[in-house]
Design a protein around this motif. Structure first.
Motif, PDB file in Angstrom:
ATOM      1  N   ARG A  83       0.859  -1.193   0.000  1.00  0.00           N
ATOM      2  CA  ARG A  83       0.000   0.000   0.000  1.00  0.00           C
ATOM      3  C   ARG A  83       0.883   1.227   0.000  1.00  0.00           C
ATOM      4  O   ARG A  83       1.855   1.295   0.756  1.00  0.00           O
ATOM      5  N   GLN A  84       0.530   2.171  -0.846  1.00  0.00           N
ATOM      6  CA  GLN A  84       1.329   3.383  -0.986  1.00  0.00           C
ATOM      7  C   GLN A  84       0.569   4.564  -0.381  1.00  0.00           C
ATOM      8  O   GLN A  84      -0.622   4.739  -0.620  1.00  0.00           O
ATOM      9  N   PHE A  85       1.273   5.354   0.411  1.00  0.00           N
ATOM     10  CA  PHE A  85       0.719   6.550   1.005  1.00  0.00           C
ATOM     11  C   PHE A  85       1.470   7.754   0.439  1.00  0.00           C
ATOM     12  O   PHE A  85       2.307   7.610  -0.443  1.00  0.00           O
ATOM     13  N   THR A  86       1.222   8.929   0.953  1.00  0.00           N
ATOM     14  CA  THR A  86       1.822  10.146   0.414  1.00  0.00           C
ATOM     15  C   THR A  86       3.344  10.095   0.383  1.00  0.00           C
ATOM     16  O   THR A  86       3.958  10.360  -0.642  1.00  0.00           O
ATOM     17  N   THR A  87       3.969   9.738   1.501  1.00  0.00           N
ATOM     18  CA  THR A  87       5.438   9.752   1.552  1.00  0.00           C
ATOM     19  C   THR A  87       6.059   8.383   1.794  1.00  0.00           C
ATOM     20  O   THR A  87       7.275   8.230   1.669  1.00  0.00           O
ATOM     21  N   LYS A 137      10.273   4.607   2.657  1.00  0.00           N
ATOM     22  CA  LYS A 137       9.912   5.847   1.961  1.00  0.00           C
ATOM     23  C   LYS A 137       9.644   5.469   0.511  1.00  0.00           C
ATOM     24  O   LYS A 137      10.239   4.530  -0.020  1.00  0.00           O
ATOM     25  N   ASN A 138       8.747   6.185  -0.141  1.00  0.00           N
ATOM     26  CA  ASN A 138       8.342   5.818  -1.504  1.00  0.00           C
ATOM     27  C   ASN A 138       9.494   5.700  -2.489  1.00  0.00           C
ATOM     28  O   ASN A 138       9.443   4.889  -3.403  1.00  0.00           O
ATOM     29  N   GLU A 139      10.551   6.466  -2.288  1.00  0.00           N
ATOM     30  CA  GLU A 139      11.671   6.406  -3.222  1.00  0.00           C
ATOM     31  C   GLU A 139      12.596   5.206  -2.957  1.00  0.00           C
ATOM     32  O   GLU A 139      13.544   4.972  -3.692  1.00  0.00           O
ATOM     33  N   HIS A 140      12.300   4.408  -1.912  1.00  0.00           N
ATOM     34  CA  HIS A 140      13.157   3.268  -1.555  1.00  0.00           C
ATOM     35  C   HIS A 140      12.381   1.955  -1.470  1.00  0.00           C
ATOM     36  O   HIS A 140      12.689   1.113  -0.640  1.00  0.00           O
TER      37      HIS A 140
END
Length: 128
Positions: free
Chosen positions: A21-25, A59-62
């Motif tokens: 699940r993806q959230f804002t950050t 974090k979304n970038e990782h």
């Protein structure tokens, strides 16, 4: 005073593909890890298995490490225990412990000892 640490390391097979699940950050991957051990009861030996529910936050970038969370992969997982409490719809207080995976990496397959090597005791060497 003795320092008490809240951490674990366990090796097992990923039981199902991770639900991500993806959230804002940040993103969370929820997956199960199948672990087992042999227990001896008299002359009988049984393998006892369990599935542990895990959560991994990044974090979304990782989130590239989530690619390893595929059913059947043998992983070693390191992390900590997080208590969770809530009240259900009937007003009953509930609690559980969440296994938070901070690190996970591919584990090496352990070789089962052969009958020959299991019967011979290991030689001890002394360090000088």
């Amino acid at each position: 005073m003795k320092k008490i640490e809240n951490n674990f390391t366990v090796t097992g097979f990923v039981g199902n593909n991770a639900e991500i699940r993806q959230f804002t950050t940040a993103s969370v991957a929820r997956f199960s890890l199948a672990v087992s051990r042999q227990e001896k009861n008299g002359e009988e030996t049984n393998r006892v298995s369990a599935f542990i529910s895990m959560e991994a936050w990044r974090k979304n970038e990782h989130t590239e490490s989530f690619d390893k969370l595929v059913k059947g992969n043998l992983l070693t997982v390191e992390g900590y225990f997080k208590p969770d409490e809530w009240t259900d719809q009937q007003g009953t207080k509930r609690s559980r412990v969440i296994f938070i995976a901070t690190k996970f990496y591919e584990a090496l397959d352990k070789e089962e000892p052969t009958t020959e090597s299991a019967e011979q005791p290991a030689k001890k060497t002394k360090k000088k």
